[in-house]
Every structure is written in structure tokens, then in C-alpha cells.
Write a protein that holds these residues in place. Structure first.
Motif, PDB file in Angstrom:
ATOM      1  N   VAL A  10       0.891  -1.183  -0.175  1.00  0.00           N
ATOM      2  CA  VAL A  10      -0.096   0.015  -0.021  1.00  0.00           C
ATOM      3  C   VAL A  10       0.910   1.266  -0.233  1.00  0.00           C
ATOM      4  O   VAL A  10       1.542   1.368   1.083  1.00  0.00           O
ATOM      5  N   ASP A  12       0.333   4.366   0.496  1.00  0.00           N
ATOM      6  CA  ASP A  12      -0.162   5.259   1.267  1.00  0.00           C
ATOM      7  C   ASP A  12       0.974   5.094   2.549  1.00  0.00           C
ATOM      8  O   ASP A  12       1.218   6.002   3.152  1.00  0.00           O
ATOM      9  N   VAL A  13       0.772   3.806   2.940  1.00  0.00           N
ATOM     10  CA  VAL A  13       1.569   3.491   4.096  1.00  0.00           C
ATOM     11  C   VAL A  13       3.115   3.944   3.937  1.00  0.00           C
ATOM     12  O   VAL A  13       3.538   4.564   4.638  1.00  0.00           O
ATOM     13  N   MET A  15       4.111   6.079   1.966  1.00  0.00           N
ATOM     14  CA  MET A  15       4.364   7.729   1.816  1.00  0.00           C
ATOM     15  C   MET A  15       4.360   8.218   3.319  1.00  0.00           C
ATOM     16  O   MET A  15       5.010   9.319   3.579  1.00  0.00           O
ATOM     17  N   MET A  16       3.426   7.655   4.175  1.00  0.00           N
ATOM     18  CA  MET A  16       3.390   8.185   5.553  1.00  0.00           C
ATOM     19  C   MET A  16       4.721   7.838   6.318  1.00  0.00           C
ATOM     20  O   MET A  16       4.958   8.867   7.001  1.00  0.00           O
ATOM     21  N   ARG A  19       7.041  10.492   5.186  1.00  0.00           N
ATOM     22  CA  ARG A  19       6.765  11.719   5.963  1.00  0.00           C
ATOM     23  C   ARG A  19       7.422  11.686   7.567  1.00  0.00           C
ATOM     24  O   ARG A  19       7.989  12.574   7.702  1.00  0.00           O
ATOM     25  N   LYS A  54       3.107  -8.626   3.966  1.00  0.00           N
ATOM     26  CA  LYS A  54       2.322  -9.215   2.765  1.00  0.00           C
ATOM     27  C   LYS A  54       2.586  -8.159   1.681  1.00  0.00           C
ATOM     28  O   LYS A  54       2.119  -7.230   1.660  1.00  0.00           O
ATOM     29  N   GLY A  81       0.659  -6.009   9.183  1.00  0.00           N
ATOM     30  CA  GLY A  81      -0.529  -6.127   9.601  1.00  0.00           C
ATOM     31  C   GLY A  81      -0.983  -7.429  10.200  1.00  0.00           C
ATOM     32  O   GLY A  81      -2.177  -7.853  10.697  1.00  0.00           O
ATOM     33  N   TYR A  82      -0.281  -8.676   9.459  1.00  0.00           N
ATOM     34  CA  TYR A  82      -0.537  -9.919   9.479  1.00  0.00           C
ATOM     35  C   TYR A  82       0.314 -10.457  10.780  1.00  0.00           C
ATOM     36  O   TYR A  82       1.207 -11.415  10.284  1.00  0.00           O
ATOM     37  N   LYS A 102       1.200  -3.371  12.718  1.00  0.00           N
ATOM     38  CA  LYS A 102       0.537  -2.270  12.416  1.00  0.00           C
ATOM     39  C   LYS A 102      -0.774  -2.258  13.444  1.00  0.00           C
ATOM     40  O   LYS A 102      -1.396  -3.267  13.312  1.00  0.00           O
ATOM     41  N   PRO A 103      -1.531  -1.080  13.513  1.00  0.00           N
ATOM     42  CA  PRO A 103      -0.882   0.437  13.235  1.00  0.00           C
ATOM     43  C   PRO A 103       0.223   0.694  14.299  1.00  0.00           C
ATOM     44  O   PRO A 103      -0.024   0.116  15.507  1.00  0.00           O
TER      45      PRO A 103
ATOM     46  N   HIS B 458      -8.105  -7.276   9.201  1.00  0.00           N
ATOM     47  CA  HIS B 458      -6.990  -7.056   8.241  1.00  0.00           C
ATOM     48  C   HIS B 458      -7.243  -5.833   7.275  1.00  0.00           C
ATOM     49  O   HIS B 458      -6.193  -5.164   7.186  1.00  0.00           O
ATOM     50  N   ASN B 461      -7.051  -2.764   9.034  1.00  0.00           N
ATOM     51  CA  ASN B 461      -5.802  -2.258   9.726  1.00  0.00           C
ATOM     52  C   ASN B 461      -4.846  -1.127   8.993  1.00  0.00           C
ATOM     53  O   ASN B 461      -4.480  -0.229   9.415  1.00  0.00           O
ATOM     54  N   SER B 465      -4.115   2.442  10.285  1.00  0.00           N
ATOM     55  CA  SER B 465      -2.678   2.807  10.637  1.00  0.00           C
ATOM     56  C   SER B 465      -2.202   4.012   9.861  1.00  0.00           C
ATOM     57  O   SER B 465      -1.432   4.737  10.293  1.00  0.00           O
ATOM     58  N   TYR B 470      -0.918   9.515  10.015  1.00  0.00           N
ATOM     59  CA  TYR B 470      -1.143  10.798   9.673  1.00  0.00           C
ATOM     60  C   TYR B 470      -1.570  11.899  10.567  1.00  0.00           C
ATOM     61  O   TYR B 470      -1.089  12.867  10.851  1.00  0.00           O
TER      62      TYR B 470
END
Lengths: 120, 697
Positions: A10, A12-13, A15-16, A19, A54, A81-82, A102-103, B458, B461, B465, B470
């Protein structure tokens, strides 16, 4: 200041994470596919990798194995996350420095990152 | 008169024969005596009269000369002589008259009675005349004979014979007759009695035997044993012959004898051939003996028949008992109804089910046993089966005093010779099977739920997160007193709540992966209890531990099991609220293959309908915002991962009630949770743990 590679399916994860970590002065490269990440690791000196378990084609553990082959000195944090005992055990055996779920809180991430980098 | 005949009727046969014989003999004796008497008395009288006639004629002839010569002396001598010389003493008087009727001579000592002269006149031509006289003193036969010289009458002689004397002779005759009759009667009675006794003795023997037979004693033997039996007479050595050495029956009563002259038939038919047989001629007797033999044979046949009947009766009874035992021992309810749906037979299980005696049910219908509605339903269903001949198999649920019950009912039409004669119904209690089925469905549901929850968790999650990351990132960019920072803080706080939920869901759904290390269950219970104790104490909740020190180490994930205890204790504390006790018991089950941890509280308890649902995710009885409904489902998941089982009972059974002094106050019905864990392996042993009370079903 460290060179950090982030691999997460993912974007976005990643990117975060970028940051968060760039705020601490690190140089962060984010990948969502395995191959470009490997390319990057081969071509650039990478101090640390943050891997999801994953991924799109491979598992994080396999990526960890591969990265360790490319650069045995690379520090690795598994962030998943798993979380499973098996992958945790496997990752730690292959030389992962941290296994996080995660998170994750920013503070915890920053703390763990600095701990890992401090080892090297 | 009828009383006389009745009493006569009651007399013994011997008395009747005797009485009959006596009557016959007396009647004949009297009749013969009467005839004899009549004949002989007439003969005696005629003889007497002839004598009188002769005497009178004789006197007439002898007196003729003396009358003519008027020799009175001689005449007197004549009459005196005739009277005196009478050896029979029956001559009463005699006298002689001349032709004028003057008395010439007479034998009267007290003077001549003149009245006599004019009775009994006799004519000249008559040889004599006779007349019966009654003088008042005595009765006489008066004889008169004329004394004739040529045709001239010179006088008359008269004499009289005494009737009494003649009658005496006749009477004597009569008495002899009577005595002979009586003598003959007594003789006949004596002989008849002897005869009657021989006859009646045998008849009495028959009667006695008949009485014995009626009383049930069939071992009677009336007919005398023959002096020589058939095998002795015929020199028969055929040992296999059924008549051989049979001393009870004559050979002609025995079927299938081997004698060449015997025919093969049975008793009455084969007798035709026996009539010329030496054995029959020698051994057969009169009618009474035949009767006695027939009677013996009849008793023997009857005895054999009865023994055979008894044997088959015993057989039947044994079979009946066997069938009854089978039917009564089976826990299934079995009934048999006829085509009118009247109960013919029911077993004990059915009787227990309907709460009636077998005798009450047999002969009645459903309408007498069940409610009208139920009976009506049964009736239509049963009639349908009887008409269509299609068996019925169904599962029915009933709610009774003992809760929900499931029965598997099979109704089969009973056919005989292509005709329906009844309906056989069996009903098996499958409540336990159904309960297992429900449990299985429930656990399947939980598994599906777990998979779903895991999948959802899942998926959430990652975005969660990112949101959390953020928001925390943003928080660092704003000073804390900035309103934006406060807004972001709320976002972060709620994201943290979501994170907790997701983590719980993941714990619940996790079915693999655990650190299976040997651990001390009691120690982990103590650890968690110590941890929560001081928090609970603020609400005056006490934890009492009753731990079994014999529990060996089990393999398990220490941290996750601690989470289980924590969840259970928190749950108990939430149920209590304020003031109460949590009783924690650990013990080994009877077979030492599993352990059980019971956590009982004194809280408000759980409604029976909710008991099955409390382990489902998001199910909660707590008010909104007070719980996520995930604690128990996570616990469920962890216990399941350990190969264990968790169940709950409310209210708390008495044996799990805490009796420590701090818990004796007022409290609710409470709930007790049972956690079962296998001591070895990752699966519960098949045997039940009797330490866990069953739910009231």
C-alpha cells in the motif's frame, strides 16, 4: 542520517512512513513493488529497510532474505498487519532487527528506528 | 309329593336299585298272593260246601229207615254221631224233621230254635238246598236235604257248617301266602343289594376318578390292570412298539402298534380290527370296564395334552417376557395401535413420557392421553399413514416442564396378509443429538464469524494505521493549544479505539500460531488476580482463589491465557458492579486428562437465551459505550486455539457458590464460566468432565 528503504504494497503507508522518517532527517525511498526496491538496494547503499510481510509477489520474509543477500549489513524492521508467530520467528532468524505490528504509533516507530540505526 | 320325589331323586344309586327291586318284588308278591288267596279260598269254600252237601245227603239216606220206623233213638244217635264225629269241628248242628215239619231229632243242647224251621225250605225234587244264615251270634251255611221214599217225601234233614271255621282255614292260607311273599322279598332285596353294590362300586370308582380329574389330578387309574398284557399273550419282543411295557393302557388304545393284526388307525377306529384279536378277547371287559378304560385313556390323553399346552404356554410366556424386556429396556418410546388407533401395547418409556400406567393407556386412544389439539393432529396424521400405507419419519420439538425436547418419530403401518392391521410408532429422544448439532452449528458460526472478523480487521488495519499515522504526524505540526490540534487529537483518540477493536478481532480470529510452552495455570491465575485485585477492591469486589495444586504444567501461550483470565475477571467484575465476590476454582477432571477453571461471580446473571450468544463478537449485555462485546469472543478464540472449550451457566450452581464470609451478603444469581483445557495435546479428550454441571435442559 540514514538511507532507508520502505517496501509496502500500500503506497499510502510508505508515503506516511516517509513523512514521519524524513522529519527526522532520514532519506527515505518508498517502493510498492519488489523489483524496483531490489534494484535500488543493489545500486545505492541502504542502511535500513522497513518491510511489510504481505507484498504483491513475494512475502516480506523472502524480501528480507533477498535484501540480506544483496547487503548483509542492512538493518531490517518488519512492520506488518498480519503478525504471526511463524513469520516473526522466521524473520528474526533471517536477521530482522525488529518485528512490529501495524498500526504503529509514530513515537514508537521513531524510537525503534533510532534504536536499530544506533546498532549499526 | 314333589318333596318325596325330590328326596327319592337324591338317594344313592344303590338305594334306588334296592328300592326299585323291593317295590317290584312286593308288588308282584302282593299280586300273586292276592290271586293265590282268591283261588285257594274259593277252593276251600267249595270243598266245604260240597262236604256239607255230601253230609246232608248222606244223613238223608241213612235216616230214611229210622223215620219210617219212627225209631227216634236211632235218629238221635244219627245226628249226634254226625256232629260228634266231625273231625273238623265245623258242624254246628243237625236235625231231622218228619213230613209235617215236626222235629224228630236234633243236636241243640239248649232247646230247638223254632225260627230255624222255616228257613231254607227244600222242594221234593231238589237233591238239597243251601242257604247262608246269619244268626247274629254266628254265620252258618245251612244245608237241607229231603228224605224221599220213592217219590214220597217222608221228612227233611238239615245241618249247618260254621262259616268261621271255613274262614279260619282260608285266613291261615292267606298268612302262609303273605309270609312266603315277605320272605321272598327279603331274599330278593339281599341278592339285589349284592348285585347293586358290585355295579355301584364300579360306578362310584368312575365318579371318584371324574372328581379327581376335575380337581386336576389326571393320574387316575380305575380299570384294573390286566393279569396278562398283550406282549405276554402274543410273546411279542418288539421293544419299539408303543404298546410294549405300557401297563397303563390297553393295546387297542395305542396308535401305531407293531402287531401284524393291528390296523394303523387311532383308538375308536382301530377297534373294529381288535374284536377278533386274542388280546382283546382276553383283556376286554364289560361295558363298565370299557367305560373305565376309556376314561383312563381320556385322562391320559388329557394329561398329555395339558402338559403340551403347559409347555407351549411356558414358551409363550418366556417369549412374551423376552419381548417385554426388550421393549421396556429400550429408551425409545414404542407403541402399537390398531386400525381404530386404540393402543394395543406400549413400553415403559412411553408410559414414563405420558406419565400414566400401562393399564391406563392400553385400550384408550390419543384423545384420552394427550390434549385435544395434539390428539386431533395425531389422529389425522395416523389415519393418513393407515390409508396411504406410507411410513412417516419426522423430527418434532416439544416444550415441556423439562424444557425443549426433540424426538425422532417413525410411524410404520403394520401389514398382515396384505391388510393394514395397525400402526407401530417409535420415538427416540434426540435432544442430546440436537444439542450437539446446535453446538456444532454454533461453533461453525463462530468459526465463520472469526474468519470474517479477521478478514475485515486485516483490511481495516492498513487504512487505520495510515489515519493514525497521519493524525499523529499532524499533531506534531501544531502546537497543543491550537484548536486544529485538539480536533486531530479526537481523530487520533477514536482511531486508537478502532485499533483496539481491530486488535481484539484479530485475537479472536487467530486460529493458529501460539507460543505453546509448558506453563503453570495456577500461577498465571494468581498473577492476573494479583494484578486486578487492588482495582477491584475499590468497588469492594473480592477475588477468592480455590486452586488445585495437583494440576500439572500444561502447554499454552502464557500471555494469551493471561488475557483470558483478565477478560473473565473483568467480565465478572462488570457483572457485579459493586460489592461482590469472584470465585476462581481450578481442578483436574475425573479422568485427569483435562483441567477446568471456573470463574463464578455474584452478579446479575445472564438470561438463558443470551447464554449461547455471549461468545459472539459484538454481543454485549452492557450499556452502550461500556464494552465492545469483544472480550468474551477473544477469550473464546484463545481457548479454542488451545484446544479447549469455554461455557457459561447462569445462575451459579450451588457447588460453585462462594461460601467465604465476605460473600455471604446479598447477591445476584451470578454466572459461572468454565474453561476446559486439555492436559495433553491440542484437543479435549472425548469423555465428559463430570465436574462441570450440565445446563438445566
Amino acid at each position: 542520517m540514514a538511507n532507508i528503504l520502505v517496501l509496502d504494497d500500500v503506497l499510502d503507508v510508505g508515503m506516511m512512513l516517509r513523512r514521519i522518517l524524513t522529519r527526522k532527517g532520514h532519506q527515505v525511498h518508498v517502493f510498492s513493488d519488489e523489483e524496483p526496491a531490489f534494484d535500488h538496494a543493489r545500486k545505492n547503499p541502504v542502511d535500513m529497510a522497513i518491510l511489510d510481510i504481505k507484498l504483491k509477489k513475494m512475502s516480506g520474509v523472502e524480501v528480507l532474505d533477498e535484501l540480506k543477500k544483496i547487503n548483509p549489513k542492512i538493518r531490517v524492521m518488519m512492520l506488518t498487519g498480519y503478525p504471526t508467530l511463524e513469520t516473526a520467528r522466521e524473520a528474526l532468524q533471517l536477521g530482522a532487527d525488529e518485528y512490529c505490528v501495524k498500526p504503529i504509533d509514530i513515537d514508537e516507530l521513531e524510537e525503534k528506528t533510532s534504536e536499530i540505526l544506533a546498532k549499526g | 309329593m314333589s318333596a318325596f320325589f325330590l328326596s327319592l331323586h337324591r338317594r344313592s344309586f344303590q338305594s334306588k336299585i334296592n328300592l326299585g327291586l323291593a317295590l317290584i318284588i312286593i308288588c308282584f308278591g302282593l299280586l300273586l298272593g292276592a290271586i293265590n288267596y282268591a283261588v285257594s279260598s274259593r277252593a276251600v269254600l267249595r270243598e266245604a260246601l260240597m262236604r256239607g252237601e255230601m253230609l246232608s245227603m248222606n244223613l238223608s239216606a241213612r235216616s230214611t229207615e229210622s223215620i219210617l220206623s219212627m225209631n227216634f233213638l236211632r235218629l238221635t244217635n244219627l245226628v249226634t254221631e254226625i256232629v260228634d264225629r266231625d273231625d273238623r269241628n265245623d258242624l254246628v248242628y243237625a236235625f231231622i224233621l218228619d213230613r209235617h215239619g215236626q222235629v224228630l231229632a236234633h243236636t241243640f243242647r239248649d232247646g230247638f230254635p223254632v225260627a230255624l224251621l222255616h228257613v231254607n225250605p227244600v222242594e221234593d225234587h231238589q237233591p238239597f238246598g243251601m242257604r247262608f244264615l246269619d244268626t247274629g251270634r254266628e254265620r252258618l251255611y245251612d244245608f237241607a236235604a229231603p228224605v224221599m221214599v220213592g217219590s214220597t217225601r217222608v221228612g227233611t234233614v238239615r245241618l249247618a257248617l260254621s262259616h268261621t271255621t271255613i274262614k279260619a282255614a282260608i285266613d291261615r292260607l292267606m298268612w302262609i301266602n303273605l309270609a312266603a311273599t315277605i320272605g321272598a322279598t327279603f331274599l330278593a332285596l339281599f341278592v339285589g343289594s349284592l348285585f347293586a353294590r358290585t355295579v355301584t362300586r364300579r360306578i362310584n370308582a368312575l365318579r371318584h376318578s371324574a372328581e379327581q380329574v376335575v380337581k386336576g389330578n389326571l393320574d387316575v387309574q380305575i380299570s384294573p390292570a390286566p393279569d396278562r398284557n398283550c406282549w405276554e399273550i402274543m410273546n411279542c419282543t418288539e421293544q419299539r412298539c408303543p404298546a410294549h411295557e405300557d401297563r397303563l393302557r390297553r393295546c387297542w388304545y395305542v396308535a401305531g402298534t407293531f402287531c401284524p393284526d393291528c390296523s394303523a388307525g387311532n383308538f375308536p377306529d382301530k377297534l373294529d380290527d381288535c374284536r377278533n384279536c386274542t388280546v382283546y378277547c382276553r383283556n376286554s371287559g364289560d361295558e363298565i370296564q370299557s367305560l373305565a378304560e376309556s376314561f383312563d385313556f381320556m385322562a391320559l390323553t388329557l394329561k398329555n395334552h395339558i402338559e403340551e399346552l403347559r409347555r407351549s404356554e411356558g414358551n409363550l410366556a418366556r417369549q412374551k417376557q423376552l419381548l417385554n424386556t426388550i421393549l421396556d429396556v429400550t429408551p425409545d418410546m414404542v407403541t402399537l395401535q390398531d386400525v381404530e388407533l386404540i393402543y394395543l401395547a406400549v413400553n415403559k418409556a412411553f408410559c414414563r413420557h405420558v406419565g400414566r400406567e400401562e393399564s391406563e393407556i392400553v385400550g384408550s386412544t390419543d384423545f384420552d392421553i394427550f390434549s385435544d389439539e395434539q390428539a386431533d393432529r395425531n389422529y389425522h396424521e395416523d389415519m393418513q399413514i393407515l390409508l396411504t400405507r406410507q411410513p412417516l419419519s419426522k423430527e418434532i420439538m416439544t416444550r415441556g416442564s423439562k424444557g425443549k425436547k426433540w424426538h425422532h418419530v417413525v410411524k410404520v403401518p403394520v401389514e398382515e396378509n396384505d391388510r393394514v392391521i395397525g400402526l407401530l410408532t417409535t420415538a427416540r429422544d434426540i435432544t442430546v443429538v440436537k444439542q450437539y448439532q446446535e453446538k456444532l452449528i454454533h461453533s461453525q458460526k463462530m468459526e465463520d464469524l472469526g474468519r470474517l472478523a479477521g478478514g475485515v480487521a486485516h483490511e481495516i488495519n492498513t487504512p487505520l494505521s495510515i489515519i493514525l499515522g497521519y493524525s499523529q504526524l499532524l499533531l506534531k505540526d501544531f502546537p497543543p493549544d491550537d484548536p486544529v490540534a485538539q480536533d486531530i487529537e479526537i481523530i487520533e483518540k477514536q482511531a486508537q479505539v478502532c485499533r483496539k477493536i481491530v486488535a481484539d478481532l484479530l485475537s479472536f480470529s487467530r486460529t493458529t500460531e501460539q507460543a505453546a510452552l509448558p506453563m503453570d495455570i495456577n500461577a498465571s491465575l494468581r498473577e492476573v488476580a494479583d494484578l486486578v485485585e487492588h482495582i477491584f477492591r475499590q468497588n469492594r469486589i473480592v477475588i477468592n482463589l480455590h486452586l488445585d495444586d495437583r494440576i500439572p504444567p500444561v502447554s499454552g501461550d502464557k500471555e494469551r491465557l493471561k488475557q483470558v483470565w483478565m477478560n473473565l475477571f473483568n467480565n465478572a467484575a462488570d457483572a457485579i458492579g459493586m460489592d461482590g465476590c469472584i470465585s476462581v476454582t481450578s481442578k483436574l477432571c475425573a479422568h485427569r486428562r483435562r483441567l477446568v477453571v471456573a470463574v463464578a461471580d455474584t452478579g446479575g446473571g445472564v438470561d438463558e437465551n443470551d447464554l449461547d450468544k455471549i461468545f459472539e463478537p459484538f454481543f454485549t449485555t452492557k450499556p452502550v459505550d461500556k464494552g465492545t462485546g469483544l472480550g468474551l469472543s477473544v477469550t473464546f478464540g484463545i481457548i479454542k486455539d488451545h484446544g479447549g472449550r469455554i461455557s457459561a451457566i447462569s445462575p451459579v450452581p450451588s457447588e460453585y457458590m462462594d461460601v467465604s464470609p465476605a460473600c455471604t451478603g446479598e447477591s445476584g444469581p451470578g454466572t459461572v464460566f468454565f474453561v476446559e483445557l486439555p492436559l495433553e495435546g491440542n484437543e479435549l479428550p472425548p469423555d465428559e468432565c463430570i465436574e462441570i454441571p450440565k445446563k438445566e435442559t
